[in-house]
Design a protein around this motif. Structure first.
Motif, PDB file in Angstrom:
ATOM      1  N   SER A  87      10.061 -42.046   6.058  1.00 16.98           N
ATOM      2  CA  SER A  87       9.635 -40.716   5.601  1.00 16.98           C
ATOM      3  C   SER A  87      10.824 -39.769   5.407  1.00 16.98           C
ATOM      4  CB  SER A  87       8.648 -40.097   6.603  1.00 16.98           C
ATOM      5  OG  SER A  87       9.259 -39.893   7.864  1.00 16.98           O
ATOM      6  N   TYR A  88      12.003 -40.194   5.828  1.00 24.01           N
ATOM      7  CA  TYR A  88      13.197 -39.349   5.708  1.00 24.01           C
ATOM      8  C   TYR A  88      13.451 -38.876   4.271  1.00 24.01           C
ATOM      9  CZ  TYR A  88      18.170 -38.125   5.574  1.00 24.01           C
ATOM     10  OH  TYR A  88      19.367 -37.488   5.352  1.00 24.01           O
ATOM     11  N   PRO A  89      13.383 -39.762   3.273  1.00 26.37           N
ATOM     12  CA  PRO A  89      13.614 -39.294   1.899  1.00 26.37           C
ATOM     13  C   PRO A  89      12.604 -38.230   1.452  1.00 26.37           C
ATOM     14  CG  PRO A  89      13.763 -41.687   2.004  1.00 26.37           C
ATOM     15  CD  PRO A  89      13.200 -41.225   3.318  1.00 26.37           C
ATOM     16  N   VAL A  90      11.368 -38.335   1.929  1.00 23.72           N
ATOM     17  CA  VAL A  90      10.338 -37.360   1.563  1.00 23.72           C
ATOM     18  C   VAL A  90      10.691 -35.984   2.122  1.00 23.72           C
ATOM     19  CG1 VAL A  90       7.901 -36.741   1.770  1.00 23.72           C
ATOM     20  CG2 VAL A  90       8.554 -39.144   1.472  1.00 23.72           C
ATOM     21  N   PHE A  91      11.071 -35.956   3.390  1.00 21.84           N
ATOM     22  CA  PHE A  91      11.441 -34.685   4.019  1.00 21.84           C
ATOM     23  C   PHE A  91      12.676 -34.078   3.358  1.00 21.84           C
ATOM     24  CE2 PHE A  91       8.591 -36.154   7.313  1.00 21.84           C
ATOM     25  CZ  PHE A  91       8.041 -34.975   7.806  1.00 21.84           C
ATOM     26  N   LYS A  92      13.630 -34.919   2.991  1.00 21.69           N
ATOM     27  CA  LYS A  92      14.823 -34.420   2.307  1.00 21.69           C
ATOM     28  C   LYS A  92      14.458 -33.847   0.946  1.00 21.69           C
ATOM     29  CE  LYS A  92      18.671 -34.569   3.056  1.00 21.69           C
ATOM     30  NZ  LYS A  92      19.584 -33.521   3.583  1.00 21.69           N
ATOM     31  N   TYR A  93      13.583 -34.538   0.240  1.00 24.98           N
ATOM     32  CA  TYR A  93      13.147 -34.074  -1.072  1.00 24.98           C
ATOM     33  C   TYR A  93      12.433 -32.733  -0.979  1.00 24.98           C
ATOM     34  CZ  TYR A  93      10.609 -33.912  -5.502  1.00 24.98           C
ATOM     35  OH  TYR A  93      10.094 -33.511  -6.708  1.00 24.98           O
ATOM     36  N   MET A  94      11.673 -32.536   0.118  1.00 20.63           N
ATOM     37  CA  MET A  94      10.919 -31.291   0.300  1.00 20.63           C
ATOM     38  C   MET A  94      11.784 -30.162   0.841  1.00 20.63           C
ATOM     39  SD  MET A  94       8.051 -32.010  -0.951  1.00 20.63           S
ATOM     40  CE  MET A  94       7.117 -30.537  -0.491  1.00 20.63           C
ATOM     41  N   GLY A  95      13.065 -30.447   1.120  1.00 20.22           N
ATOM     42  CA  GLY A  95      13.979 -29.374   1.481  1.00 20.22           C
ATOM     43  C   GLY A  95      14.467 -29.336   2.913  1.00 20.22           C
ATOM     44  N   ARG A 106      12.157 -15.618  13.327  1.00 13.26           N
ATOM     45  CA  ARG A 106      10.941 -15.259  12.595  1.00 13.26           C
ATOM     46  C   ARG A 106      10.487 -16.408  11.704  1.00 13.26           C
ATOM     47  NH1 ARG A 106      14.029 -10.665  12.680  1.00 13.26           N
ATOM     48  NH2 ARG A 106      13.065  -8.770  13.548  1.00 13.26           N
ATOM     49  N   VAL A 107      11.433 -17.044  11.043  1.00 13.25           N
ATOM     50  CA  VAL A 107      11.109 -18.185  10.183  1.00 13.25           C
ATOM     51  C   VAL A 107      10.580 -19.343  11.021  1.00 13.25           C
ATOM     52  CG1 VAL A 107      12.075 -19.954   8.663  1.00 13.25           C
ATOM     53  CG2 VAL A 107      12.747 -17.562   8.385  1.00 13.25           C
ATOM     54  N   VAL A 108      11.266 -19.622  12.123  1.00 11.59           N
ATOM     55  CA  VAL A 108      10.847 -20.721  13.007  1.00 11.59           C
ATOM     56  C   VAL A 108       9.442 -20.465  13.549  1.00 11.59           C
ATOM     57  CG1 VAL A 108      11.309 -21.915  15.180  1.00 11.59           C
ATOM     58  CG2 VAL A 108      13.209 -21.310  13.668  1.00 11.59           C
ATOM     59  N   LEU A 109       9.199 -19.255  14.038  1.00 13.08           N
ATOM     60  CA  LEU A 109       7.899 -18.914  14.618  1.00 13.08           C
ATOM     61  C   LEU A 109       6.782 -19.005  13.587  1.00 13.08           C
ATOM     62  CD1 LEU A 109       6.290 -17.910  17.080  1.00 13.08           C
ATOM     63  CD2 LEU A 109       6.814 -15.568  16.353  1.00 13.08           C
ATOM     64  N   SER A 110       7.018 -18.477  12.398  1.00  9.38           N
ATOM     65  CA  SER A 110       5.982 -18.501  11.357  1.00  9.38           C
ATOM     66  C   SER A 110       5.662 -19.934  10.934  1.00  9.38           C
ATOM     67  CB  SER A 110       6.423 -17.679  10.141  1.00  9.38           C
ATOM     68  OG  SER A 110       7.600 -18.216   9.560  1.00  9.38           O
ATOM     69  N   GLN A 111       6.680 -20.786  10.848  1.00 10.11           N
ATOM     70  CA  GLN A 111       6.432 -22.179  10.469  1.00 10.11           C
ATOM     71  C   GLN A 111       5.701 -22.935  11.571  1.00 10.11           C
ATOM     72  OE1 GLN A 111      10.370 -23.631   9.338  1.00 10.11           O
ATOM     73  NE2 GLN A 111       9.968 -23.183   7.192  1.00 10.11           N
ATOM     74  N   ILE A 112       6.068 -22.704  12.817  1.00 14.71           N
ATOM     75  CA  ILE A 112       5.398 -23.385  13.931  1.00 14.71           C
ATOM     76  C   ILE A 112       3.925 -22.986  14.000  1.00 14.71           C
ATOM     77  CG2 ILE A 112       5.258 -23.583  16.454  1.00 14.71           C
ATOM     78  CD1 ILE A 112       7.574 -25.154  15.302  1.00 14.71           C
ATOM     79  N   ILE A 113       3.626 -21.702  13.817  1.00 10.96           N
ATOM     80  CA  ILE A 113       2.233 -21.237  13.811  1.00 10.96           C
ATOM     81  C   ILE A 113       1.467 -21.902  12.672  1.00 10.96           C
ATOM     82  CG2 ILE A 113       0.736 -19.235  13.407  1.00 10.96           C
ATOM     83  CD1 ILE A 113       2.842 -17.533  14.865  1.00 10.96           C
ATOM     84  N   PHE A 114       2.080 -21.965  11.490  1.00  8.26           N
ATOM     85  CA  PHE A 114       1.450 -22.635  10.347  1.00  8.26           C
ATOM     86  C   PHE A 114       1.180 -24.098  10.650  1.00  8.26           C
ATOM     87  CE2 PHE A 114       2.212 -25.172   6.433  1.00  8.26           C
ATOM     88  CZ  PHE A 114       1.041 -24.856   5.759  1.00  8.26           C
ATOM     89  N   VAL A 171       2.220 -33.304   8.102  1.00  6.06           N
ATOM     90  CA  VAL A 171       1.906 -32.709   6.800  1.00  6.06           C
ATOM     91  C   VAL A 171       2.485 -31.304   6.668  1.00  6.06           C
ATOM     92  CG1 VAL A 171      -0.386 -31.861   7.530  1.00  6.06           C
ATOM     93  CG2 VAL A 171       0.081 -32.260   5.107  1.00  6.06           C
ATOM     94  N   GLY A 172       2.430 -30.515   7.742  1.00  5.96           N
ATOM     95  CA  GLY A 172       2.978 -29.159   7.694  1.00  5.96           C
ATOM     96  C   GLY A 172       4.464 -29.146   7.402  1.00  5.96           C
ATOM     97  N   PRO A 173       5.264 -29.852   8.213  1.00  7.77           N
ATOM     98  CA  PRO A 173       6.704 -29.923   7.929  1.00  7.77           C
ATOM     99  C   PRO A 173       7.023 -30.533   6.565  1.00  7.77           C
ATOM    100  CG  PRO A 173       6.262 -30.588  10.186  1.00  7.77           C
ATOM    101  CD  PRO A 173       4.925 -30.441   9.522  1.00  7.77           C
ATOM    102  N   ALA A 174       6.215 -31.510   6.139  1.00 10.03           N
ATOM    103  CA  ALA A 174       6.466 -32.128   4.834  1.00 10.03           C
ATOM    104  C   ALA A 174       6.285 -31.122   3.705  1.00 10.03           C
ATOM    105  CB  ALA A 174       5.533 -33.318   4.630  1.00 10.03           C
ATOM    106  N   ILE A 175       5.348 -30.197   3.877  1.00  7.25           N
ATOM    107  CA  ILE A 175       5.091 -29.182   2.849  1.00  7.25           C
ATOM    108  C   ILE A 175       6.203 -28.135   2.814  1.00  7.25           C
ATOM    109  CG2 ILE A 175       3.571 -27.252   2.226  1.00  7.25           C
ATOM    110  CD1 ILE A 175       1.225 -28.938   3.260  1.00  7.25           C
ATOM    111  N   THR A 176       6.628 -27.692   4.004  1.00  8.05           N
ATOM    112  CA  THR A 176       7.568 -26.562   4.064  1.00  8.05           C
ATOM    113  C   THR A 176       9.030 -26.967   4.004  1.00  8.05           C
ATOM    114  OG1 THR A 176       7.603 -26.603   6.493  1.00  8.05           O
ATOM    115  CG2 THR A 176       5.918 -25.226   5.442  1.00  8.05           C
ATOM    116  N   GLY A 177       9.348 -28.224   4.311  1.00  5.85           N
ATOM    117  CA  GLY A 177      10.746 -28.646   4.320  1.00  5.85           C
ATOM    118  C   GLY A 177      11.587 -27.805   5.253  1.00  5.85           C
ATOM    119  N   PRO A 178      11.323 -27.855   6.574  1.00  6.40           N
ATOM    120  CA  PRO A 178      11.983 -26.954   7.518  1.00  6.40           C
ATOM    121  C   PRO A 178      13.401 -27.392   7.861  1.00  6.40           C
ATOM    122  CG  PRO A 178      10.661 -28.508   8.722  1.00  6.40           C
ATOM    123  CD  PRO A 178      10.453 -28.820   7.259  1.00  6.40           C
TER     124      PRO A 178
END
Length: 271
Positions: A87-95, A106-114, A171-178
């Protein structure tokens, strides 16, 4: 504190490649947090310590505990690690990135809540699907071999279930590319939550006593005690999905009866 974290992170990205950190580093972190948080509950049960906080009187045999640990190691190295690698290439592609600067809190907190909100939604429906007759018999019944769960049983499951429900977590991290540090924090929190939900103990300091809508061990232990067709309590971290769709009715009725019993016994002692 921020500079200390950045210095430590600088050391990591200087001495290890992005692939090594994202795959091998994530796997090592997961294994460390999972076993260090889960193993103490086996020792508590064997020693009989804090037994007044144990939800079920029944205990697991040493053979069943050892079987769980052995299979977990097989599944982790045979399923989890390959999934992280592929799944590494997918996460890299998503950013996803590991470079400095680190994201703001703030960014970390908002992504974790999401991630928590999305994971709860996806997990709830996936879990309900696994409780249909055929899928329960051939897949999900493996996880329910332990009617009296302990921390490590949280990840004891059929390989197909690991892949199926694992999607809810990634799925959440894959969407946001954290940033990788956000992904690691999410993984640590998710592991600690699921271990606590399966630990078999309800302590005065359990998160469910302080966090609104948090499920925790008492909520999920009920799910393991009942037959698959009547269990309910399908949620992952929070309870609102079960509340909305009425799949926690049995649990709430049981809690209400217990509260009445406690009040009655309290009144009897006063007389």
């Amino acid at each position: 504190m921020a500079s200390l974290i950045e210095s430590a992170w600088q050391y990591l990205i200087t001495n290890f490649s992005d692939f090594q950190l994202a795959c091998l580093g994530s796997f090592f972190l997961h294994e460390s947090v999972f076993f260090l948080s889960g193993l103490p509950f086996i020792w508590l049960e064997r020693a009989g310590w804090l037994s007044k906080y144990k939800i079920q009187a029944k205990t697991n045999s040493r053979a069943s505990e050892e079987k769980c640990i052995i299979r977990l190691l097989v599944y982790h190295f045979g399923v989890n690690l390959p999934v992280m690698i592929f799944s590494y290439p997918v996460f890299k592609y998503m950013g996803m990135r590991s470079s400095l600067p680190l994201p703001s809190w703030r960014v970390v907190l908002s992504q974790i809540i999401f991630y928590f909100i999305l994971e709860d939604f996806v997990f709830y429906w996936g879990h309900r699907i696994l409780h249909t007759k055929w899928l329960y018999k051939h897949v999900h019944s493996v996880h329910h071999e332990y009617a009296t769960p302990f921390g490590l049983t949280s990840e004891y499951a059929h390989p197909a279930e690991i892949l199926f429900l694992g999607f809810a977590t990634i799925v959440g991290p894959a969407i946001t590319g954290p940033h990788l540090i956000t992904l690691w924090l999410w993984m640590v929190l998710r592991v600690l939550e699921t271990v606590e939900a399966h630990c078999g103990y309800h302590f005065p300091w359990s998160p469910s006593n302080f966090l609104p809508l948090y499920g925790g061990a008492d909520f999920h232990d009920y799910h393991h005690r009942l037959l698959y067709t009547k269990s309910g309590n399908y949620s992952s971290t929070f309870t609102y999905m079960d509340r909305i769709f009425g799949t926690d009715i049995g649990y709430r009725k049981l809690k209400a009866l217990k509260n009445v019993e406690v009040e009655y016994n309290s009144e009897q002692k006063k007389q």
